[in-house]
Design a protein around this motif. Structure first.
Motif, PDB file in Angstrom:
ATOM      1  N   LEU A   1      35.192  59.101  11.803  1.00  0.00           N
ATOM      2  CA  LEU A   1      33.933  58.968  11.514  1.00  0.00           C
ATOM      3  C   LEU A   1      32.376  59.652  12.718  1.00  0.00           C
ATOM      4  N   LEU A   2      32.541  60.557  12.691  1.00  0.00           N
ATOM      5  CA  LEU A   2      31.241  61.886  13.007  1.00  0.00           C
ATOM      6  C   LEU A   2      32.134  62.255  14.552  1.00  0.00           C
ATOM      7  N   GLY A   3      33.259  61.879  14.405  1.00  0.00           N
ATOM      8  CA  GLY A   3      34.570  62.218  15.557  1.00  0.00           C
ATOM      9  C   GLY A   3      34.472  60.808  16.375  1.00  0.00           C
ATOM     10  N   ILE A   4      33.584  60.434  16.440  1.00  0.00           N
ATOM     11  CA  ILE A   4      33.776  59.008  17.354  1.00  0.00           C
ATOM     12  C   ILE A   4      34.552  57.734  17.040  1.00  0.00           C
ATOM     13  N   PHE A   5      33.565  57.129  15.673  1.00  0.00           N
ATOM     14  CA  PHE A   5      34.375  56.089  15.038  1.00  0.00           C
ATOM     15  C   PHE A   5      35.837  55.610  14.041  1.00  0.00           C
ATOM     16  N   GLN A   6      36.827  55.521  15.008  1.00  0.00           N
ATOM     17  CA  GLN A   6      38.131  55.552  14.032  1.00  0.00           C
ATOM     18  C   GLN A   6      38.233  54.737  13.077  1.00  0.00           C
ATOM     19  N   VAL A   7      38.471  55.356  11.818  1.00  0.00           N
ATOM     20  CA  VAL A   7      38.776  54.475  10.364  1.00  0.00           C
ATOM     21  C   VAL A   7      39.516  55.404   9.698  1.00  0.00           C
ATOM     22  N   SER A   8      39.950  54.304   9.061  1.00  0.00           N
ATOM     23  CA  SER A   8      41.242  54.341   7.910  1.00  0.00           C
ATOM     24  C   SER A   8      40.541  54.264   6.056  1.00  0.00           C
ATOM     25  N   ILE A   9      41.199  54.216   5.945  1.00  0.00           N
ATOM     26  CA  ILE A   9      41.061  53.834   4.029  1.00  0.00           C
ATOM     27  C   ILE A   9      40.757  53.072   3.975  1.00  0.00           C
TER      28      ILE A   9
ATOM     29  N   LEU B   1      29.843  49.059  18.102  1.00  0.00           N
ATOM     30  CA  LEU B   1      29.230  49.263  17.334  1.00  0.00           C
ATOM     31  C   LEU B   1      28.853  47.473  16.955  1.00  0.00           C
ATOM     32  N   HIS B   2      29.961  47.273  16.115  1.00  0.00           N
ATOM     33  CA  HIS B   2      29.952  46.567  15.829  1.00  0.00           C
ATOM     34  C   HIS B   2      29.432  44.258  16.619  1.00  0.00           C
ATOM     35  N   LEU B   3      29.243  44.968  18.226  1.00  0.00           N
ATOM     36  CA  LEU B   3      28.777  43.872  18.917  1.00  0.00           C
ATOM     37  C   LEU B   3      26.916  44.235  18.132  1.00  0.00           C
ATOM     38  N   VAL B   4      26.703  45.355  18.011  1.00  0.00           N
ATOM     39  CA  VAL B   4      25.710  45.989  17.647  1.00  0.00           C
ATOM     40  C   VAL B   4      24.895  45.477  16.300  1.00  0.00           C
ATOM     41  N   LEU B   5      25.776  45.916  15.602  1.00  0.00           N
ATOM     42  CA  LEU B   5      25.752  45.484  14.310  1.00  0.00           C
ATOM     43  C   LEU B   5      25.818  43.635  14.069  1.00  0.00           C
ATOM     44  N   GLY B   6      26.134  42.960  14.177  1.00  0.00           N
ATOM     45  CA  GLY B   6      25.915  41.806  14.531  1.00  0.00           C
ATOM     46  C   GLY B   6      25.558  40.935  14.913  1.00  0.00           C
ATOM     47  N   LEU B   7      24.755  41.414  15.858  1.00  0.00           N
ATOM     48  CA  LEU B   7      23.575  41.079  17.082  1.00  0.00           C
ATOM     49  C   LEU B   7      22.668  41.786  16.271  1.00  0.00           C
ATOM     50  N   GLY B   8      22.717  42.759  15.609  1.00  0.00           N
ATOM     51  CA  GLY B   8      20.748  43.454  14.359  1.00  0.00           C
ATOM     52  C   GLY B   8      21.240  42.762  13.511  1.00  0.00           C
TER      53      GLY B   8
ATOM     54  N   VAL C   1      32.569  38.849  15.064  1.00  0.00           N
ATOM     55  CA  VAL C   1      34.454  37.840  14.879  1.00  0.00           C
ATOM     56  C   VAL C   1      34.797  39.355  15.179  1.00  0.00           C
ATOM     57  N   LEU C   2      34.818  39.908  14.712  1.00  0.00           N
ATOM     58  CA  LEU C   2      35.333  41.672  14.167  1.00  0.00           C
ATOM     59  C   LEU C   2      35.377  42.223  15.892  1.00  0.00           C
ATOM     60  N   TRP C   3      34.336  42.097  16.800  1.00  0.00           N
ATOM     61  CA  TRP C   3      33.759  43.053  18.107  1.00  0.00           C
ATOM     62  C   TRP C   3      34.618  41.992  18.818  1.00  0.00           C
TER      63      TRP C   3
ATOM     64  N   PHE D   1      45.006  46.627  12.854  1.00  0.00           N
ATOM     65  CA  PHE D   1      45.274  47.459  11.373  1.00  0.00           C
ATOM     66  C   PHE D   1      43.928  47.637  11.163  1.00  0.00           C
ATOM     67  N   VAL D   2      42.796  47.575  11.880  1.00  0.00           N
ATOM     68  CA  VAL D   2      41.569  48.078  10.462  1.00  0.00           C
ATOM     69  C   VAL D   2      41.848  50.360  11.041  1.00  0.00           C
ATOM     70  N   PRO D   3      41.247  50.439  11.518  1.00  0.00           N
ATOM     71  CA  PRO D   3      41.901  50.225  13.066  1.00  0.00           C
ATOM     72  C   PRO D   3      40.369  50.075  13.499  1.00  0.00           C
ATOM     73  N   LEU D   4      40.194  50.140  14.922  1.00  0.00           N
ATOM     74  CA  LEU D   4      39.337  49.779  16.060  1.00  0.00           C
ATOM     75  C   LEU D   4      39.723  50.732  17.242  1.00  0.00           C
ATOM     76  N   ASN D   5      38.570  50.566  17.767  1.00  0.00           N
ATOM     77  CA  ASN D   5      38.251  51.786  19.628  1.00  0.00           C
ATOM     78  C   ASN D   5      36.754  51.341  19.706  1.00  0.00           C
ATOM     79  N   THR D   6      37.200  51.915  21.401  1.00  0.00           N
ATOM     80  CA  THR D   6      36.614  51.177  22.024  1.00  0.00           C
ATOM     81  C   THR D   6      34.920  51.381  21.302  1.00  0.00           C
ATOM     82  N   ALA D   7      34.433  52.933  20.414  1.00  0.00           N
ATOM     83  CA  ALA D   7      33.354  53.138  20.018  1.00  0.00           C
ATOM     84  C   ALA D   7      33.038  52.001  18.557  1.00  0.00           C
ATOM     85  N   ASP D   8      33.526  51.290  18.551  1.00  0.00           N
ATOM     86  CA  ASP D   8      33.872  50.356  16.911  1.00  0.00           C
ATOM     87  C   ASP D   8      33.607  48.841  17.493  1.00  0.00           C
ATOM     88  N   ASN D   9      33.830  48.734  18.637  1.00  0.00           N
ATOM     89  CA  ASN D   9      33.246  47.485  19.109  1.00  0.00           C
ATOM     90  C   ASN D   9      32.166  47.409  19.219  1.00  0.00           C
TER      91      ASN D   9
END
Length: 152
Positions: free
Chosen positions: A56-64, A126-133, A100-102, A116-124
């Motif tokens: 997504l946006l060439g940064i965040f690894q995504v799957s269906i 983002l998940h930290l910021v989302l969780g705290l936010g 937890v996802l982070w 299996f999600v899949p995740l990459n470093t950018a996702d990690n």
């Protein structure tokens, strides 16, 4: 003949407004994850696996699966914004899920089948910021004002 008085719609609390906004953003992200161009390497997208190179946006690894989770999380946000208590629960519990996802993303090998999600470093990150936010929004927007102190 008189018409029944209409009651004014109840104003949304700040936590409900925040939950609506977070839910809408998750819905948008879920939809954008299915749009080629906005999601690069779209043709490599898999249902769930680290082999998906769609980003997504060439940064965040995504799957269906990742996109479907975003859509479901968005729908939940819109639904739970109906009351302040539910909105607070959504933000606090959702924030905890993202933390937890982070942690999960930090612990697993990104090239393993466990990713299996899949995740990459950018996702990690983002998940930290989302969780705290989300936790911050849920806590700060529902804290009780301390009683006013009177000078004596």
């Amino acid at each position: 003949m008189s018409t029944p008085a209409r009651t004014a719609p109840t104003a949304r609390t700040p936590v409900q407004q925040a939950t609506l906004a977070v839910g809408a953003v998750f819905l948008l992200v879920g939809v954008l994850g299915f749009i080629p161009g906005i999601t690069t390497n779209y043709d490599t997208m898999e249902f769930a696996a680290h082999h998906s190179e769609a980003k997504l946006l060439g940064i965040f690894q995504v799957s269906i699966l990742h996109n479907l989770v975003h859509l479901a999380f968005g729908v939940a946000g819109l639904a739970l914004a109906r009351t302040a208590a539910q909105a607070r629960l959504y933000l606090l519990a959702g924030g905890a899920v993202y933390l937890v996802l982070w942690l999960y993303g930090l612990i697993i090998d990104h090239d393993s089948a466990a990713n299996f999600v899949p995740l990459n470093t950018a996702d990690n990150w983002l998940h930290l910021v989302l969780g705290l936010g989300m936790i911050a929004l849920g806590a700060l927007l529902t804290r009780k004002d301390s009683p006013a102190r009177t000078a004596g």
